[in-house]
Design an enzyme around this catalytic site. Structure first.
Site, PDB file in Angstrom:
ATOM      1  N   ASP A  83       0.864  -1.185   0.000  1.00 24.66           N
ATOM      2  CA  ASP A  83       0.000   0.000   0.000  1.00 24.66           C
ATOM      3  C   ASP A  83       0.898   1.231   0.000  1.00 24.66           C
ATOM      4  O   ASP A  83       1.750   1.392   0.873  1.00 24.66           O
ATOM      5  CB  ASP A  83      -0.904  -0.042   1.239  1.00 24.66           C
ATOM      6  CG  ASP A  83      -2.076   0.913   1.134  1.00 24.66           C
ATOM      7  OD1 ASP A  83      -1.950   1.951   0.450  1.00 24.66           O
ATOM      8  OD2 ASP A  83      -3.121   0.639   1.759  1.00 24.66           O
ATOM      9  N   GLU A 188     -11.133   1.078  -1.505  1.00 22.79           N
ATOM     10  CA  GLU A 188     -10.200  -0.022  -1.237  1.00 22.79           C
ATOM     11  C   GLU A 188     -10.884  -1.267  -0.674  1.00 22.79           C
ATOM     12  O   GLU A 188     -10.919  -1.483   0.529  1.00 22.79           O
ATOM     13  CB  GLU A 188      -9.073   0.431  -0.309  1.00 22.79           C
ATOM     14  CG  GLU A 188      -9.487   1.162   0.942  1.00 22.79           C
ATOM     15  CD  GLU A 188      -8.246   1.600   1.762  1.00 22.79           C
ATOM     16  OE1 GLU A 188      -7.312   0.812   1.908  1.00 22.79           O
ATOM     17  OE2 GLU A 188      -8.258   2.745   2.253  1.00 22.79           O
ATOM     18  N   GLU A 283      -6.598  -0.935  -4.305  1.00 23.21           N
ATOM     19  CA  GLU A 283      -6.998   0.437  -3.962  1.00 23.21           C
ATOM     20  C   GLU A 283      -6.615   1.430  -5.056  1.00 23.21           C
ATOM     21  O   GLU A 283      -5.531   1.347  -5.632  1.00 23.21           O
ATOM     22  CB  GLU A 283      -6.323   0.864  -2.652  1.00 23.21           C
ATOM     23  CG  GLU A 283      -6.698   2.281  -2.203  1.00 23.21           C
ATOM     24  CD  GLU A 283      -6.113   2.658  -0.843  1.00 23.21           C
ATOM     25  OE1 GLU A 283      -5.071   2.078  -0.452  1.00 23.21           O
ATOM     26  OE2 GLU A 283      -6.690   3.547  -0.191  1.00 23.21           O
TER      27      GLU A 283
HETATM   28 MN    MN Z   1      -3.834   2.714   1.087  1.00 26.26          MN
HETATM   29 MN    MN Z   2      -6.568   4.154   1.875  1.00 26.79          MN
END
Ligand code: MN
Ligand code: MN
Length: 298
Positions: A83, A188, A283
């Site tokens: 991420d 996400e 995401e």
């Molecule tokens: Mn993220």
């Molecule tokens: Mn996020």
């Protein structure tokens, strides 16, 4: 640059870094090395990390980043969520990909990708967030899997990642709201297996921090670290390893502990699937327009 141009630039960098992550074989690589390499790439491309790169393995859904001397390596069979956040003048692009080294979980990755793709199609200005949650849940259900019901997308503001509005990953009842034109949102979906509970809990590990008060702690070193973080990252999350170039390792940990105790800093505990089941995540950050959706991390 106006704020929309900042988002475009942040999105372009985040997307490039994410695609590098998607296309790299990380088996045998240390999480520490992965975080450092990706964060460095963000800087080389002209951005700053909006938060420490999250490298969450298997049943950890989110909020793990490498510790300063982290020796964890990615193994064959792991499912790794990467991420990435990029900020330009505090305007944030937030994007994630799951890399999967166990073919049994390929469909779990496809489910989160499909749920994101479906959700994004609906995310024009004025779209109702309960409709988006419904689309995400029904897409995941078609694969025979479960969404993580207590994780959600979110609005983004300058220097603020979770800016108050949530975009659910499930069908919800009760009050909803419409997406605002030219407001940034992260969508996400998180997916787990049918044996999962579809819920995460906060684990003990905490290695992502953010400032919540700049009131002096009265500890000289801790206050110097507080100011150093504030100058570059404001209220955005940070990691201990970001301070290792400028401070002694022992000072960093001691100071962070003081700042936590004095409530200058809050922590983001890791989020773990309740039944220990593997979790995947996809995401994008989007900006709704009246007649289309601008996916800035496309
Ligand atoms: Mn993220
Ligand atoms: Mn996020």
């Amino acid at each position: 640059m106006d704020y929309l141009q900042c988002y475009q630039k942040a999105g372009k960098i985040a997307s490039e870094v994410r695609e590098t992550a998607r296309n790299t074989n990380y088996i045998g690589r240390r999480l520490l090395d992965i975080c450092n390499t990706l964060e460095n790439k963000i800087k080389v491309l002209g951005g700053l990390p909006a938060f420490p790169v999250n490298v969450s393995l298997n049943d950890v859904a989110a909020h793990y980043t490498a510790e300063p001397y982290d020796e964890t390596e990615v193994k064959d069979g792991d499912v790794l969520k990467i991420d990435i956040g990029v900020q330009i003048d505090g305007y944030i692009a937030d994007t994630a990909v799951t890399v999967c080294y166990d073919a049994r979980y390929d469909a779990l990755v496809r489910a989160s990708e499909a749920a994101l793709a479906e959700a994004v199609r609906y995310a024009t200005a004025n779209a109702r967030v309960n409709e988006i949650g419904k689309v995400i849940e029904s897409t995941i259900s078609k694969f025979g899997f479960k969404p993580i019901q207590n994780l959600s997308g979110h609005s983004l503001e300058q220097y603020t990642i979770h800016a108050g509005k949530s975009i659910p990953n499930i069908r919800t009842i009760g009050p909803s709201f419409g997406l605002s034109e030219n407001q940034a949102y992260a969508i996400e979906p998180f997916v787990t297996t049918k044996n999962g509970h579809g819920v995460v809990f906060e684990g003990k590990t905490r290695n992502i921090f953010a400032i919540r008060s700049r009131k002096p702690s009265k500890d000289k070193k801790a206050d110097s670290i507080l100011e150093a973080i504030w100058n570059t990252y404001k209220t955005l999350p940070f990691a201990a390893r970001w301070l290792m170039d400028s401070y002694e390792a022992s000072e960093v940990q001691r100071s962070i502990n003081i700042l936590i105790a004095k409530k200058n800093v809050h922590t983001y505990p890791i989020l773990v699937e309740t039944q220990g089941q593997v979790v995947t995540q996809s995401e994008h950050t989007i900006i709704p327009k009246i007649d289309h959706v601008d996916i800035i991390t496309r």
